[in-house]
Design a protein around this motif. Sequence first.
Motif, PDB file in Angstrom:
ATOM      1  N   GLN A  32       0.847  -1.190   0.000  1.00 20.77           N
ATOM      2  CA  GLN A  32       0.000   0.000   0.000  1.00 20.77           C
ATOM      3  C   GLN A  32       0.881   1.237   0.000  1.00 20.77           C
ATOM      4  OE1 GLN A  32      -2.636  -0.179   3.370  1.00 20.77           O
ATOM      5  NE2 GLN A  32      -3.938  -1.757   2.465  1.00 20.77           N
ATOM      6  N   VAL A  33       0.480   2.239  -0.793  1.00 21.86           N
ATOM      7  CA  VAL A  33       1.193   3.509  -0.851  1.00 21.86           C
ATOM      8  C   VAL A  33       0.164   4.627  -0.762  1.00 21.86           C
ATOM      9  CG1 VAL A  33       2.792   4.979  -2.143  1.00 21.86           C
ATOM     10  CG2 VAL A  33       2.984   2.474  -2.306  1.00 21.86           C
ATOM     11  N   ALA A  34       0.368   5.546   0.168  1.00 21.58           N
ATOM     12  CA  ALA A  34      -0.554   6.663   0.357  1.00 21.58           C
ATOM     13  C   ALA A  34      -0.183   7.820  -0.562  1.00 21.58           C
ATOM     14  CB  ALA A  34      -0.511   7.123   1.809  1.00 21.58           C
ATOM     15  N   ALA A  35      -1.137   8.700  -0.799  1.00 23.35           N
ATOM     16  CA  ALA A  35      -0.863   9.921  -1.550  1.00 23.35           C
ATOM     17  C   ALA A  35       0.235  10.711  -0.854  1.00 23.35           C
ATOM     18  CB  ALA A  35      -2.130  10.765  -1.657  1.00 23.35           C
ATOM     19  N   GLY A  36       1.182  11.221  -1.619  1.00 21.39           N
ATOM     20  CA  GLY A  36       2.270  12.015  -1.070  1.00 21.39           C
ATOM     21  C   GLY A  36       3.391  11.231  -0.426  1.00 21.39           C
ATOM     22  N   GLU A  37       3.308   9.902  -0.451  1.00 21.50           N
ATOM     23  CA  GLU A  37       4.307   9.065   0.221  1.00 21.50           C
ATOM     24  C   GLU A  37       5.387   8.634  -0.765  1.00 21.50           C
ATOM     25  OE1 GLU A  37       4.233   5.412   3.440  1.00 21.50           O
ATOM     26  OE2 GLU A  37       2.772   5.377   1.812  1.00 21.50           O
ATOM     27  N   PHE A  38       6.627   8.606  -0.301  1.00 24.95           N
ATOM     28  CA  PHE A  38       7.768   8.173  -1.110  1.00 24.95           C
ATOM     29  C   PHE A  38       8.194   6.805  -0.594  1.00 24.95           C
ATOM     30  CE2 PHE A  38      11.272  10.142  -3.804  1.00 24.95           C
ATOM     31  CZ  PHE A  38      11.912   8.937  -4.055  1.00 24.95           C
ATOM     32  N   VAL A  39       8.000   5.779  -1.412  1.00 22.43           N
ATOM     33  CA  VAL A  39       8.325   4.410  -1.031  1.00 22.43           C
ATOM     34  C   VAL A  39       9.423   3.896  -1.955  1.00 22.43           C
ATOM     35  CG1 VAL A  39       7.482   2.037  -0.846  1.00 22.43           C
ATOM     36  CG2 VAL A  39       6.027   3.939  -0.130  1.00 22.43           C
ATOM     37  N   ALA A  40      10.519   3.441  -1.380  1.00 23.94           N
ATOM     38  CA  ALA A  40      11.600   2.822  -2.147  1.00 23.94           C
ATOM     39  C   ALA A  40      11.488   1.308  -2.025  1.00 23.94           C
ATOM     40  CB  ALA A  40      12.961   3.291  -1.653  1.00 23.94           C
ATOM     41  N   VAL A  41      11.752   0.611  -3.140  1.00 19.09           N
ATOM     42  CA  VAL A  41      11.671  -0.848  -3.181  1.00 19.09           C
ATOM     43  C   VAL A  41      13.052  -1.398  -3.509  1.00 19.09           C
ATOM     44  CG1 VAL A  41      10.611  -2.839  -4.307  1.00 19.09           C
ATOM     45  CG2 VAL A  41       9.264  -0.761  -3.917  1.00 19.09           C
ATOM     46  N   VAL A  42      13.554  -2.269  -2.635  1.00 17.94           N
ATOM     47  CA  VAL A  42      14.855  -2.896  -2.847  1.00 17.94           C
ATOM     48  C   VAL A  42      14.688  -4.412  -2.792  1.00 17.94           C
ATOM     49  CG1 VAL A  42      16.153  -0.954  -1.882  1.00 17.94           C
ATOM     50  CG2 VAL A  42      15.437  -2.808  -0.369  1.00 17.94           C
ATOM     51  N   PRO A  44      16.915  -8.393  -4.300  1.00 20.60           N
ATOM     52  CA  PRO A  44      17.964  -8.968  -5.138  1.00 20.60           C
ATOM     53  C   PRO A  44      17.713  -8.687  -6.626  1.00 20.60           C
ATOM     54  CG  PRO A  44      17.118 -10.586  -3.580  1.00 20.60           C
ATOM     55  CD  PRO A  44      16.199  -9.419  -3.527  1.00 20.60           C
ATOM     56  N   THR A  45      18.768  -8.729  -7.406  1.00 20.35           N
ATOM     57  CA  THR A  45      18.652  -8.565  -8.848  1.00 20.35           C
ATOM     58  C   THR A  45      17.715  -9.612  -9.433  1.00 20.35           C
ATOM     59  OG1 THR A  45      20.900  -7.688  -8.993  1.00 20.35           O
ATOM     60  CG2 THR A  45      19.945  -8.588 -11.014  1.00 20.35           C
ATOM     61  N   GLY A  46      16.793  -9.160 -10.284  1.00 20.62           N
ATOM     62  CA  GLY A  46      15.894 -10.073 -10.979  1.00 20.62           C
ATOM     63  C   GLY A  46      14.764 -10.621 -10.141  1.00 20.62           C
ATOM     64  N   CYS A  47      14.489  -9.985  -9.001  1.00 18.92           N
ATOM     65  CA  CYS A  47      13.476 -10.559  -8.103  1.00 18.92           C
ATOM     66  C   CYS A  47      12.051 -10.130  -8.455  1.00 18.92           C
ATOM     67  CB  CYS A  47      13.783 -10.199  -6.651  1.00 18.92           C
ATOM     68  SG  CYS A  47      13.389  -8.495  -6.190  1.00 18.92           S
ATOM     69  N   GLY A  48      11.875  -9.133  -9.306  1.00 21.55           N
ATOM     70  CA  GLY A  48      10.513  -8.726  -9.665  1.00 21.55           C
ATOM     71  C   GLY A  48      10.163  -7.308  -9.271  1.00 21.55           C
ATOM     72  N   LYS A  49      11.163  -6.503  -8.928  1.00 24.40           N
ATOM     73  CA  LYS A  49      10.888  -5.117  -8.540  1.00 24.40           C
ATOM     74  C   LYS A  49      10.270  -4.325  -9.689  1.00 24.40           C
ATOM     75  CE  LYS A  49      15.182  -4.335  -7.370  1.00 24.40           C
ATOM     76  NZ  LYS A  49      15.736  -5.688  -7.648  1.00 24.40           N
ATOM     77  N   SER A  50      10.847  -4.460 -10.882  1.00 22.12           N
ATOM     78  CA  SER A  50      10.322  -3.729 -12.035  1.00 22.12           C
ATOM     79  C   SER A  50       8.937  -4.239 -12.430  1.00 22.12           C
ATOM     80  CB  SER A  50      11.279  -3.843 -13.223  1.00 22.12           C
ATOM     81  OG  SER A  50      12.526  -3.244 -12.923  1.00 22.12           O
ATOM     82  N   THR A  51       8.694  -5.516 -12.231  1.00 18.68           N
ATOM     83  CA  THR A  51       7.366  -6.074 -12.519  1.00 18.68           C
ATOM     84  C   THR A  51       6.312  -5.414 -11.647  1.00 18.68           C
ATOM     85  OG1 THR A  51       8.315  -8.202 -13.175  1.00 18.68           O
ATOM     86  CG2 THR A  51       5.987  -8.191 -12.554  1.00 18.68           C
ATOM     87  N   THR A  52       6.672  -5.110 -10.405  1.00 26.02           N
ATOM     88  CA  THR A  52       5.744  -4.417  -9.508  1.00 26.02           C
ATOM     89  C   THR A  52       5.326  -3.075 -10.099  1.00 26.02           C
ATOM     90  OG1 THR A  52       6.755  -5.502  -7.601  1.00 26.02           O
ATOM     91  CG2 THR A  52       5.440  -3.519  -7.175  1.00 26.02           C
ATOM     92  N   VAL A 194      12.287   2.185  -7.462  1.00 34.32           N
ATOM     93  CA  VAL A 194      13.009   0.917  -7.448  1.00 34.32           C
ATOM     94  C   VAL A 194      14.501   1.188  -7.550  1.00 34.32           C
ATOM     95  CG1 VAL A 194      13.532  -1.119  -8.859  1.00 34.32           C
ATOM     96  CG2 VAL A 194      11.163  -0.545  -8.326  1.00 34.32           C
ATOM     97  N   THR A 195      15.274   0.559  -6.687  1.00 32.21           N
ATOM     98  CA  THR A 195      16.727   0.741  -6.702  1.00 32.21           C
ATOM     99  C   THR A 195      17.420  -0.491  -6.139  1.00 32.21           C
ATOM    100  OG1 THR A 195      18.570   2.120  -5.907  1.00 32.21           O
ATOM    101  CG2 THR A 195      16.673   1.914  -4.448  1.00 32.21           C
ATOM    102  N   HIS A 196      18.680  -0.699  -6.575  1.00 32.47           N
ATOM    103  CA  HIS A 196      19.521  -1.723  -5.962  1.00 32.47           C
ATOM    104  C   HIS A 196      20.360  -1.147  -4.834  1.00 32.47           C
ATOM    105  CE1 HIS A 196      18.829  -4.118  -9.702  1.00 32.47           C
ATOM    106  NE2 HIS A 196      18.901  -5.105  -8.825  1.00 32.47           N
TER     107      HIS A 196
END
Length: 268
Positions: A32-42, A44-52, A194-196
């Motif tokens: 869940q992400v609220a309006a105005g919220e900055f969420v970073a996703v980390v 392993p490589t190839g785990c599906g971050k970009s798919t999200t 999304v970042t490593h």
Amino acid sequence: MTDPLIELRDATKRFPGSGGGIHTAVAHLDLQVAAGEFVAVVGPTGCGKSTTLSLVSGLEPASSGRTLVHGKDVRGIPDGVGYMFQQDAVLPWKSVLDNVALGPRLRGATKAAAREQAAAWVTKVGLAGFEGYYPHQLSGGMRKRVALAQTLVNEPEIILMDEPFSALDVQTRQLMQDELLRVWSGTGAAVIFVTHDLEEAIVLADRVVVMTASPATVCGDFPVGLARPRAVEEVRLTAEFREIYREIWETLRDQVEAARAQGASRVA
């Protein structure tokens, strides 16, 4: 409690795999992400971050589960979404100003109105005086500033960013992190970044979400209690930053090691 702007409920995404099999990129993902919220996703490589990001943007539908924006199921690209990819989408035959004006033009603005909007954002991202330059005349950091202006000129409600600064040198990357925080502040936009780079995630975000080795699901959700506004280089020197880093790294390290084990078993 207000309803989340973005919500993934038990979302799973499968793709055709090699040899006729099925590859599950993300599984039973809740976020869940609220309006105005900055969420970073980390993770392993190839785990599906970009798919999200693809699920939230509507570029890919979930195989099962639900993806919602404003409480409505995502069926196609929702209104008010800006997407900044790892590789910029700057058109080589257009000037800086016309690259940034392209978004408003595609949304129906007149040429004059689009160029006026674009000029304001070119200035906001620190490129005043470079309006007439072409991409081949710009440094990598300047091209990223153009891409950032392209993303924000339409005043998106949701900003999706897929490792946008990973190709930059360390110094330029830090400048762009500061620039992003400066131009995002006050917009009210929700960001999924999304970042490593765990350091990058912490200095930018309100929360850091850790994903498991493939197939990805959330295994940790950590608040970042660092005061805003932030100067990223100063934040990195604080005891609070180091403590948050240690806490998150304990979870992330386990997933990186699990991903390496998966890769070794495939090779074997």
